[in-house]
Scaffold this motif. Structure first.
Motif, PDB file in Angstrom:
ATOM      1  N   GLN A   1       0.828  -1.204   0.000  1.00  0.00           N
ATOM      2  CA  GLN A   1       0.000   0.000   0.000  1.00  0.00           C
ATOM      3  C   GLN A   1       0.862   1.254   0.000  1.00  0.00           C
ATOM      4  OE1 GLN A   1      -3.524   0.309  -0.262  1.00  0.00           O
ATOM      5  NE2 GLN A   1      -2.728   2.350  -0.735  1.00  0.00           N
ATOM      6  N   ASP A   2       1.944   1.230   0.768  1.00  0.00           N
ATOM      7  CA  ASP A   2       2.856   2.376   0.768  1.00  0.00           C
ATOM      8  C   ASP A   2       3.455   2.587  -0.622  1.00  0.00           C
ATOM      9  OD1 ASP A   2       2.525   2.938   3.489  1.00  0.00           O
ATOM     10  OD2 ASP A   2       4.111   1.518   4.068  1.00  0.00           O
ATOM     11  N   ILE A   3       3.867   1.513  -1.272  1.00  0.00           N
ATOM     12  CA  ILE A   3       4.426   1.629  -2.623  1.00  0.00           C
ATOM     13  C   ILE A   3       3.381   2.215  -3.567  1.00  0.00           C
ATOM     14  CG2 ILE A   3       5.269   0.332  -4.618  1.00  0.00           C
ATOM     15  CD1 ILE A   3       6.534  -1.649  -2.629  1.00  0.00           C
ATOM     16  N   ASN A   4       2.154   1.719  -3.495  1.00  0.00           N
ATOM     17  CA  ASN A   4       1.100   2.213  -4.384  1.00  0.00           C
ATOM     18  C   ASN A   4       0.812   3.690  -4.148  1.00  0.00           C
ATOM     19  OD1 ASN A   4       0.804  -0.275  -5.622  1.00  0.00           O
ATOM     20  ND2 ASN A   4      -0.821  -0.948  -4.228  1.00  0.00           N
ATOM     21  N   ASN A   5       0.830   4.107  -2.891  1.00  0.00           N
ATOM     22  CA  ASN A   5       0.632   5.531  -2.612  1.00  0.00           C
ATOM     23  C   ASN A   5       1.746   6.369  -3.245  1.00  0.00           C
ATOM     24  OD1 ASN A   5      -1.700   5.183  -1.112  1.00  0.00           O
ATOM     25  ND2 ASN A   5      -0.650   5.188   0.863  1.00  0.00           N
ATOM     26  N   ILE A   6       2.975   5.936  -3.063  1.00  0.00           N
ATOM     27  CA  ILE A   6       4.120   6.716  -3.523  1.00  0.00           C
ATOM     28  C   ILE A   6       4.135   6.814  -5.043  1.00  0.00           C
ATOM     29  CG2 ILE A   6       6.650   6.707  -3.701  1.00  0.00           C
ATOM     30  CD1 ILE A   6       6.655   5.545  -0.813  1.00  0.00           C
ATOM     31  N   ILE A   7       3.883   5.735  -5.754  1.00  0.00           N
ATOM     32  CA  ILE A   7       4.034   5.758  -7.212  1.00  0.00           C
ATOM     33  C   ILE A   7       2.760   6.192  -7.940  1.00  0.00           C
ATOM     34  CG2 ILE A   7       5.855   4.024  -7.150  1.00  0.00           C
ATOM     35  CD1 ILE A   7       3.861   1.970  -8.217  1.00  0.00           C
ATOM     36  N   GLY A   8       1.766   6.654  -7.203  1.00  0.00           N
ATOM     37  CA  GLY A   8       0.591   7.161  -7.901  1.00  0.00           C
ATOM     38  C   GLY A   8      -0.563   7.594  -7.035  1.00  0.00           C
ATOM     39  N   GLY A   9      -0.810   6.895  -5.932  1.00  0.00           N
ATOM     40  CA  GLY A   9      -1.993   7.184  -5.139  1.00  0.00           C
ATOM     41  C   GLY A   9      -2.028   8.581  -4.566  1.00  0.00           C
ATOM     42  N   THR A  10      -0.884   9.054  -4.063  1.00  0.00           N
ATOM     43  CA  THR A  10      -0.843  10.391  -3.468  1.00  0.00           C
ATOM     44  C   THR A  10      -1.098  11.458  -4.515  1.00  0.00           C
ATOM     45  OG1 THR A  10       0.691   9.640  -1.763  1.00  0.00           O
ATOM     46  CG2 THR A  10       0.576  12.011  -2.155  1.00  0.00           C
ATOM     47  N   ALA A  11      -0.496  11.318  -5.687  1.00  0.00           N
ATOM     48  CA  ALA A  11      -0.713  12.287  -6.764  1.00  0.00           C
ATOM     49  C   ALA A  11      -2.151  12.237  -7.257  1.00  0.00           C
ATOM     50  CB  ALA A  11       0.259  12.022  -7.908  1.00  0.00           C
ATOM     51  N   ALA A  12      -2.728  11.036  -7.352  1.00  0.00           N
ATOM     52  CA  ALA A  12      -4.116  10.912  -7.781  1.00  0.00           C
ATOM     53  C   ALA A  12      -5.044  11.645  -6.821  1.00  0.00           C
ATOM     54  CB  ALA A  12      -4.505   9.437  -7.893  1.00  0.00           C
ATOM     55  N   GLN A  13      -4.776  11.517  -5.531  1.00  0.00           N
ATOM     56  CA  GLN A  13      -5.583  12.226  -4.542  1.00  0.00           C
ATOM     57  C   GLN A  13      -5.415  13.736  -4.671  1.00  0.00           C
ATOM     58  OE1 GLN A  13      -4.301  13.961  -1.609  1.00  0.00           O
ATOM     59  NE2 GLN A  13      -6.395  14.543  -1.035  1.00  0.00           N
ATOM     60  N   LEU A  14      -4.194  14.183  -4.908  1.00  0.00           N
ATOM     61  CA  LEU A  14      -3.937  15.619  -5.027  1.00  0.00           C
ATOM     62  C   LEU A  14      -4.724  16.228  -6.178  1.00  0.00           C
ATOM     63  CD1 LEU A  14      -2.118  18.037  -4.038  1.00  0.00           C
ATOM     64  CD2 LEU A  14      -0.563  17.393  -5.888  1.00  0.00           C
ATOM     65  N   PHE A  15      -4.829  15.486  -7.289  1.00  0.00           N
ATOM     66  CA  PHE A  15      -5.512  16.015  -8.467  1.00  0.00           C
ATOM     67  C   PHE A  15      -6.932  15.472  -8.610  1.00  0.00           C
ATOM     68  CE2 PHE A  15      -1.006  16.526  -9.700  1.00  0.00           C
ATOM     69  CZ  PHE A  15      -1.017  17.887  -9.969  1.00  0.00           C
ATOM     70  N   ASN A  16      -7.446  14.895  -7.512  1.00  0.00           N
ATOM     71  CA  ASN A  16      -8.852  14.470  -7.450  1.00  0.00           C
ATOM     72  C   ASN A  16      -9.208  13.459  -8.534  1.00  0.00           C
ATOM     73  OD1 ASN A  16      -9.530  16.254  -5.225  1.00  0.00           O
ATOM     74  ND2 ASN A  16      -9.433  17.928  -6.708  1.00  0.00           N
ATOM     75  N   LEU A  17      -8.336  12.487  -8.737  1.00  0.00           N
ATOM     76  CA  LEU A  17      -8.612  11.421  -9.695  1.00  0.00           C
ATOM     77  C   LEU A  17      -9.259  10.246  -8.986  1.00  0.00           C
ATOM     78  CD1 LEU A  17      -5.344  11.277 -11.833  1.00  0.00           C
ATOM     79  CD2 LEU A  17      -7.528  12.325 -12.443  1.00  0.00           C
ATOM     80  N   GLY A  18     -10.308   9.720  -9.563  1.00  0.00           N
ATOM     81  CA  GLY A  18     -10.895   8.511  -9.032  1.00  0.00           C
ATOM     82  C   GLY A  18     -10.101   7.296  -9.472  1.00  0.00           C
TER      83      GLY A  18
END
Length: 369
Positions: free
Chosen positions: A349-366
């Motif tokens: 989960q940490d890896i997924n957040n770092i390589i995309g999840g955090t940025a997706a949240q920042l730009f409001n991507l579902g």
């Protein structure tokens, strides 16, 4: 979803690229190259040169430049002439034959290794490219985000005009602002970027509601850790003043300042701005340390663990600095440093957040986008 949180597209760097003239852009480029850690060599015989050929070592402003016919040399390099001898610095990878990186090239690179989206950053090295980047986003809306850029050294003198330009850039599809602190020092502005005279600018730009990406460094190369921490304290005050703005610290910390015999030593003081805010931190290691360690960069594992434990992976964003990073390692290696070689070091989960999840949240991507 995999998102490269820090990449670039730009037209040929031998052109004006939003500066008033080609020469003004080249002067800015020469100033940046005069402080850059990439080596200098003499073209005739590869003899080692140094940055003092480009500028006076003690003057970090544009006024310290030397007249050396600084210019684009093609194939990712800049060249200049001193006493009849040509010297070069390889700033970009050699495959950039005219020192350009169009969106079609970036997307082909993304497709090849399976990156869904990328965030295009902005810096005067490449030019003031709000319209160019807006065109990139308009042509590839499902692949690219992009950040606006401004002349940071003018914000207290034309605050409303610059806010209007940012608003115009947003109306054309740009997704946030990149603010580079050290650009003010290049133009001999010593007043803090968060001084009272700058507040009308900040009040105006924060009201626009987009993320702000801060590139923060010490005032000049050769500065100390304390010099850098003083800039972080200014940023912490800014974060306190505008607590509802999404803020990101680009590149991460100036990693070379914190090199030790066993990797990186990050003092607690670095994390103070994050303890009092929701700001996010980019993780760009290879662009800074790619000539210090080799792939797969296992020396970074203790630092990555420290960052996850201290900040949480939902505040960490992977980025590459493409195409610049390919001086040291290729795009796939940059991604695999996290996606593959951090398995068992931090959670999936940490890896997924770092390589995309955090940025997706920042730009409001579902999840489905």
């Amino acid at each position: 979803m995999i998102i490269d949180g820090h990449s670039y597209c730009f037209p040929p760097l031998g052109e004006a690229n939003g500066f008033p003239t080609v020469q003004e852009h080249l002067r800015y480029l020469q100033r940046e190259m005069a402080d850059h850690h990439q080596p200098v060599w003499r073209l005739r015989d590869w003899a080692v040169g140094d940055n003092s050929l480009l500028a006076e070592p003690q003057d970090k402003t544009l006024q310290g430049l030397k007249e050396v016919n600084f210019r684009s040399g093609g194939y990712g390099r800049f060249v200049w002439t001193v006493e009849g001898e040509e010297y070069a610095k390889q700033y970009l990878p050699p495959y950039l034959t005219d020192l350009s990186h169009p969106p079609e090239m970036l997307i082909a690179q993304m497709d090849y290794i399976g990156i869904d989206r990328a965030v295009l950053h902005a810096h005067p090295i490449f030019g003031f490219l709000n319209d160019y980047l807006a065109d990139c986003v308009q042509r590839y809306p499902n692949r690219l985000f992009a950040l606006a850029s401004i002349p940071e050294w003018k914000i207290e003198h034309d605050s409303q005009g610059i806010v209007n330009e940012i608003q115009r850039a947003y109306s054309k599809g740009l997704n946030g602002l990149q603010f580079s602190v050290h650009n003010r020092y290049r133009y001999s502005v010593t007043e803090s970027w968060d001084a009272p005279a700058c507040r009308p600018f900040w009040d105006g730009v924060t009201a626009l509601g987009k993320p702000i990406f801060f590139t923060i460094c010490a005032p000049c190369p050769g500065s100390t850790v304390e010099d850098y921490l003083s800039q972080l304290r200014i940023w912490q005050g800014w974060l306190t003043r505008y607590p509802n703005v999404s803020a990101v610290l680009t590149h991460g910390f100036p990693w070379r300042l914190f090199l030790s015999d066993h990797g990186l030593h990050l003092p607690d003081a670095l994390f103070e701005p994050f303890r009092t805010s929701s700001a996010k931190l980019q993780l760009l290691f290879q662009i800074s340390l790619g000539n210090v360690w080799d792939y797969p960069y296992t020396q970074l594992h203790p630092t990555i663990v420290q960052l996850v434990e201290t900040l949480g992976s939902d505040r960490l964003m992977w980025g590459t600095d493409m195409p610049n990073v390919e001086r040291f390692c290729n795009y796939r290696q940059n991604l695999e440093t996290f996606r593959t070689h951090c398995q068992g070091v931090i959670s999936d989960q940490d890896i997924n957040n770092i390589i995309g999840g955090t940025a997706a949240q920042l730009f409001n991507l579902g999840d489905s986008q």
